[in-house]
Motif scaffolding. Structure first.
Motif, PDB file in Angstrom:
ATOM      1  N   PHE A  83      -6.356   2.633   4.807  1.00 38.33           N
ATOM      2  CA  PHE A  83      -7.594   2.338   5.505  1.00 38.33           C
ATOM      3  C   PHE A  83      -7.218   1.845   6.904  1.00 38.33           C
ATOM      4  CE2 PHE A  83      -8.489   1.271   0.978  1.00 38.33           C
ATOM      5  CZ  PHE A  83      -9.397   2.286   0.722  1.00 38.33           C
ATOM      6  N   ILE A  84      -7.840   2.430   7.927  1.00 36.31           N
ATOM      7  CA  ILE A  84      -7.530   2.090   9.313  1.00 36.31           C
ATOM      8  C   ILE A  84      -8.481   0.985   9.773  1.00 36.31           C
ATOM      9  CG2 ILE A  84      -7.120   2.988  11.616  1.00 36.31           C
ATOM     10  CD1 ILE A  84      -5.517   4.438   9.406  1.00 36.31           C
ATOM     11  N   VAL A  85      -7.915  -0.199  10.049  1.00 39.61           N
ATOM     12  CA  VAL A  85      -8.730  -1.351  10.444  1.00 39.61           C
ATOM     13  C   VAL A  85      -8.200  -1.894  11.774  1.00 39.61           C
ATOM     14  CG1 VAL A  85      -9.721  -3.547   9.715  1.00 39.61           C
ATOM     15  CG2 VAL A  85      -8.957  -1.898   7.987  1.00 39.61           C
ATOM     16  N   PRO A  86      -8.739  -1.420  12.915  1.00 40.96           N
ATOM     17  CA  PRO A  86      -8.257  -1.900  14.216  1.00 40.96           C
ATOM     18  C   PRO A  86      -8.372  -3.421  14.323  1.00 40.96           C
ATOM     19  CG  PRO A  86      -9.696   0.004  14.475  1.00 40.96           C
ATOM     20  CD  PRO A  86      -9.804  -0.416  13.040  1.00 40.96           C
ATOM     21  N   HIS A  87      -7.410  -4.016  15.028  1.00 37.60           N
ATOM     22  CA  HIS A  87      -7.382  -5.468  15.262  1.00 37.60           C
ATOM     23  C   HIS A  87      -7.182  -6.273  13.973  1.00 37.60           C
ATOM     24  CE1 HIS A  87      -8.777  -4.120  19.122  1.00 37.60           C
ATOM     25  NE2 HIS A  87      -9.923  -3.712  18.618  1.00 37.60           N
ATOM     26  N   LEU A  88      -6.685  -5.623  12.947  1.00 35.63           N
ATOM     27  CA  LEU A  88      -6.429  -6.306  11.681  1.00 35.63           C
ATOM     28  C   LEU A  88      -5.359  -7.379  11.863  1.00 35.63           C
ATOM     29  CD1 LEU A  88      -7.134  -6.127   8.612  1.00 35.63           C
ATOM     30  CD2 LEU A  88      -5.187  -4.573   8.386  1.00 35.63           C
ATOM     31  N   GLY A  89      -5.579  -8.534  11.279  1.00 37.93           N
ATOM     32  CA  GLY A  89      -4.656  -9.645  11.434  1.00 37.93           C
ATOM     33  C   GLY A  89      -3.495  -9.605  10.456  1.00 37.93           C
ATOM     34  N   HIS A  90      -2.681 -10.653  10.500  1.00 37.76           N
ATOM     35  CA  HIS A  90      -1.511 -10.787   9.640  1.00 37.76           C
ATOM     36  C   HIS A  90      -1.944 -10.993   8.194  1.00 37.76           C
ATOM     37  CE1 HIS A  90       2.691 -11.704   8.763  1.00 37.76           C
ATOM     38  NE2 HIS A  90       2.282 -12.750   8.070  1.00 37.76           N
ATOM     39  N   ARG A  91      -1.197 -10.465   7.261  1.00 38.74           N
ATOM     40  CA  ARG A  91      -1.499 -10.699   5.848  1.00 38.74           C
ATOM     41  C   ARG A  91      -0.712 -11.906   5.339  1.00 38.74           C
ATOM     42  NH1 ARG A  91       2.532  -6.590   5.226  1.00 38.74           N
ATOM     43  NH2 ARG A  91       4.071  -7.108   3.623  1.00 38.74           N
ATOM     44  N   TYR A  92      -1.265 -12.538   4.315  1.00 37.29           N
ATOM     45  CA  TYR A  92      -0.600 -13.674   3.674  1.00 37.29           C
ATOM     46  C   TYR A  92      -0.545 -13.408   2.176  1.00 37.29           C
ATOM     47  CZ  TYR A  92      -1.277 -15.875   8.190  1.00 37.29           C
ATOM     48  OH  TYR A  92      -1.236 -16.156   9.545  1.00 37.29           O
ATOM     49  N   ASP A  93       0.640 -13.029   1.707  1.00 32.84           N
ATOM     50  CA  ASP A  93       0.849 -12.734   0.289  1.00 32.84           C
ATOM     51  C   ASP A  93       1.141 -14.043  -0.432  1.00 32.84           C
ATOM     52  OD1 ASP A  93       0.566 -10.009   0.809  1.00 32.84           O
ATOM     53  OD2 ASP A  93       2.725  -9.699   1.053  1.00 32.84           O
ATOM     54  N   ASN A  94       0.161 -14.559  -1.169  1.00 34.59           N
ATOM     55  CA  ASN A  94       0.319 -15.884  -1.775  1.00 34.59           C
ATOM     56  C   ASN A  94       0.102 -15.868  -3.284  1.00 34.59           C
ATOM     57  OD1 ASN A  94       1.088 -17.473   0.519  1.00 34.59           O
ATOM     58  ND2 ASN A  94      -1.016 -17.355   1.272  1.00 34.59           N
ATOM     59  N   ASP A  95      -1.081 -16.255  -3.747  1.00 35.20           N
ATOM     60  CA  ASP A  95      -1.242 -16.472  -5.180  1.00 35.20           C
ATOM     61  C   ASP A  95      -1.338 -15.182  -5.993  1.00 35.20           C
ATOM     62  OD1 ASP A  95      -3.755 -15.894  -4.103  1.00 35.20           O
ATOM     63  OD2 ASP A  95      -4.821 -17.119  -5.571  1.00 35.20           O
ATOM     64  N   THR A 106       4.003 -15.520  -9.095  1.00 34.23           N
ATOM     65  CA  THR A 106       3.909 -16.194  -7.799  1.00 34.23           C
ATOM     66  C   THR A 106       4.071 -17.699  -8.029  1.00 34.23           C
ATOM     67  OG1 THR A 106       1.498 -16.307  -7.992  1.00 34.23           O
ATOM     68  CG2 THR A 106       2.414 -14.438  -6.792  1.00 34.23           C
ATOM     69  N   ASP A 107       4.405 -18.417  -6.964  1.00 38.28           N
ATOM     70  CA  ASP A 107       4.720 -19.845  -7.118  1.00 38.28           C
ATOM     71  C   ASP A 107       3.941 -20.713  -6.135  1.00 38.28           C
ATOM     72  OD1 ASP A 107       5.919 -19.139  -4.778  1.00 38.28           O
ATOM     73  OD2 ASP A 107       7.944 -19.779  -5.331  1.00 38.28           O
ATOM     74  N   THR A 108       2.750 -20.252  -5.757  1.00 38.41           N
ATOM     75  CA  THR A 108       1.938 -21.030  -4.822  1.00 38.41           C
ATOM     76  C   THR A 108       0.477 -20.966  -5.242  1.00 38.41           C
ATOM     77  OG1 THR A 108       1.228 -21.243  -2.526  1.00 38.41           O
ATOM     78  CG2 THR A 108       1.688 -19.018  -3.301  1.00 38.41           C
ATOM     79  N   GLN A 109      -0.265 -22.005  -4.896  1.00 36.81           N
ATOM     80  CA  GLN A 109      -1.707 -22.015  -5.123  1.00 36.81           C
ATOM     81  C   GLN A 109      -2.475 -21.553  -3.877  1.00 36.81           C
ATOM     82  OE1 GLN A 109      -2.886 -22.742  -8.258  1.00 36.81           O
ATOM     83  NE2 GLN A 109      -0.688 -22.756  -8.701  1.00 36.81           N
ATOM     84  N   GLU A 110      -1.742 -21.309  -2.791  1.00 36.90           N
ATOM     85  CA  GLU A 110      -2.382 -20.856  -1.552  1.00 36.90           C
ATOM     86  C   GLU A 110      -3.054 -19.498  -1.774  1.00 36.90           C
ATOM     87  OE1 GLU A 110      -2.564 -22.353   1.519  1.00 36.90           O
ATOM     88  OE2 GLU A 110      -1.704 -24.149   0.603  1.00 36.90           O
ATOM     89  N   ALA A 111      -4.229 -19.319  -1.216  1.00 39.28           N
ATOM     90  CA  ALA A 111      -4.968 -18.080  -1.412  1.00 39.28           C
ATOM     91  C   ALA A 111      -4.348 -16.934  -0.617  1.00 39.28           C
ATOM     92  CB  ALA A 111      -6.422 -18.269  -1.001  1.00 39.28           C
ATOM     93  N   THR A 112      -4.306 -15.789  -1.221  1.00 40.79           N
ATOM     94  CA  THR A 112      -3.871 -14.576  -0.526  1.00 40.79           C
ATOM     95  C   THR A 112      -4.920 -14.176   0.507  1.00 40.79           C
ATOM     96  OG1 THR A 112      -2.450 -13.684  -2.263  1.00 40.79           O
ATOM     97  CG2 THR A 112      -3.610 -12.082  -0.890  1.00 40.79           C
ATOM     98  N   HIS A 113      -4.453 -13.637   1.627  1.00 39.59           N
ATOM     99  CA  HIS A 113      -5.358 -13.146   2.678  1.00 39.59           C
ATOM    100  C   HIS A 113      -4.909 -11.745   3.063  1.00 39.59           C
ATOM    101  CE1 HIS A 113      -8.150 -13.319   6.037  1.00 39.59           C
ATOM    102  NE2 HIS A 113      -7.199 -12.844   6.803  1.00 39.59           N
ATOM    103  N   MET A 114      -5.785 -10.768   2.855  1.00 38.26           N
ATOM    104  CA  MET A 114      -5.435  -9.387   3.181  1.00 38.26           C
ATOM    105  C   MET A 114      -5.290  -9.210   4.691  1.00 38.26           C
ATOM    106  SD  MET A 114      -4.994  -7.465   0.516  1.00 38.26           S
ATOM    107  CE  MET A 114      -5.323  -5.769   0.993  1.00 38.26           C
ATOM    108  N   ILE A 121      -1.681  -4.228   0.341  1.00 39.63           N
ATOM    109  CA  ILE A 121      -2.044  -3.166  -0.599  1.00 39.63           C
ATOM    110  C   ILE A 121      -3.406  -3.519  -1.201  1.00 39.63           C
ATOM    111  CG2 ILE A 121      -1.449  -1.950  -2.724  1.00 39.63           C
ATOM    112  CD1 ILE A 121       1.465  -2.384  -2.146  1.00 39.63           C
ATOM    113  N   ASP A 122      -4.391  -2.656  -0.979  1.00 40.57           N
ATOM    114  CA  ASP A 122      -5.724  -2.881  -1.522  1.00 40.57           C
ATOM    115  C   ASP A 122      -5.744  -2.635  -3.029  1.00 40.57           C
ATOM    116  OD1 ASP A 122      -8.759  -3.168  -0.864  1.00 40.57           O
ATOM    117  OD2 ASP A 122      -8.620  -1.405  -2.172  1.00 40.57           O
ATOM    118  N   HIS A 123      -5.097  -1.562  -3.466  1.00 42.90           N
ATOM    119  CA  HIS A 123      -5.069  -1.269  -4.892  1.00 42.90           C
ATOM    120  C   HIS A 123      -3.970  -0.270  -5.210  1.00 42.90           C
ATOM    121  CE1 HIS A 123      -7.860   1.856  -3.268  1.00 42.90           C
ATOM    122  NE2 HIS A 123      -7.206   2.643  -4.117  1.00 42.90           N
ATOM    123  N   VAL A 124      -3.595  -0.238  -6.473  1.00 45.28           N
ATOM    124  CA  VAL A 124      -2.754   0.817  -7.014  1.00 45.28           C
ATOM    125  C   VAL A 124      -3.613   1.602  -7.995  1.00 45.28           C
ATOM    126  CG1 VAL A 124      -1.826  -0.749  -8.786  1.00 45.28           C
ATOM    127  CG2 VAL A 124      -0.622   1.383  -8.272  1.00 45.28           C
TER     128      VAL A 124
END
Length: 295
Positions: free
Chosen positions: A60-72, A190-198, A203-206
């Motif tokens: 999916f092409i999302v211009p100006h998309l920010g950094h991802r945070y792979d967390n919980d 995973t080892d954190t309670q921090e929320a993931t941020h796409m 990866i949206d889905h498999v």
């Protein structure tokens, strides 16, 4: 046959994305279409020459998309298979394109423009059949065979393993569901309670392959009976899809093998024009006028 159907991710730059997956990895750009849940967002598909399920990676092409945070909870890595006697070729090719690559035995680890971890693994398989080979500079006996693996990261892996076993009969052994000699998914803690941020490279889905509409409907009813979190069942035109959130929160798609990508353009010219499945065809002018602009 592997149950892997496709993997779908997010990218912020269509030009870099096309260049990497077609010019460097040599995949065919098989579909230039739109995100059916957000008609302002382009959706690109790459695969073998025919766009065969099991070879497809989509963005999916999302211009100006920010950094991802792979967390919980998150999905990570695109594992791809390459045929026997091809790893030296690919190591040299990636290095020639100034891509940092780490070789571990029969595996090559590297990243794309969106910081997505890719892994090429040489497997003991023959090259693609000639009618599945992409017409480009990469020799037919070296071209990528298709998807091999991905990773599911969750807080409670045992609950995700239970989901796959109850719904599909897939058993987890040492954090891995092995589908055949080469293909698998890993279920990792995973080892954190921090929320993931796409964000970029998330990866949206498999998606996993289901034989036909009847099999998908049976799976849908089984998921209902078992009480899993079903998002929706919907026709995407190119296939019919069932979306379920596994207990860890990651989106799993189950997609049929047919009818495929030639319902709206010929095989010979796949990806060369902006394609819309028949049920969106009458909205073409409006959709084209409102696509998210890129710089």
């Amino acid at each position: 046959m592997s149950p892997l159907h496709h993997i779908s991710l997010l990218t912020k730059n269509s030009r870099d994305n096309v260049a990497f997956y077609t010019q460097i990895l040599g995949m065919r750009f098989v579909k230039n279409t739109v995100n059916q849940d957000n008609h302002r967002m382009l959706h690109y598909y790459y695969g073998d020459y025919q766009g065969t399920p099991g070879t497809v990676v989509t963005f999916f092409i999302v211009p100006h998309l920010g950094h991802r945070y792979d967390n919980d909870h998150y999905l990570a890595t695109i594992g791809l298979k390459i045929p026997r006697n091809s790893i030296d070729y690919w190591e040299n090719r990636l290095q020639d394109h100034q891509i940092a690559v780490i070789r571990k035995g029969k595996e090559l680890y590297f990243r794309d423009h969106d910081d997505i971890q890719l892994i090429l693994e040489e497997v003991d398989q023959l090259p693609l059949e000639e009618d599945h080979q992409v017409h480009n500079e990469i020799p037919g006996d070296k071209q990528i065979l298709g998807l091999r693996s991905t990773e599911i990261h969750v807080k409670e892996p045992e609950k995700t393993s239970e989901f796959f076993e109850k719904l599909l009969g897939w058993q987890t052994n040492q954090q891995k569901i092995q589908f055949n000699e080469t293909d698998f998914i890993k279920i990792l803690p995973t080892d954190t309670q921090e929320a993931t941020h796409m964000g970029r490279g998330g990866i949206d889905h498999v998606a996993f392959a289901v034989e036909n509409d009847d099999a998908l409907d049976r799976l849908y009813h089984r998921a209902q009976e078992q009480g899993w979190l079903i998002e929706k069942i919907v026709s995407r035109g190119y296939f019919k899809s069932l979306y379920i959130r596994e207990p860890g929160g990651n989106r799993m798609e189950f997609a049929t093998l047919a009818p495929g990508f030639t319902i709206d353009e010929p095989l010979e010219t796949l990806g060369e024009s902006f394609a819309l499945p028949p049920f969106l065809a009458d909205q073409r002018a409006e959709i084209e006028a409102n696509i998210y602009p890129e710089n």
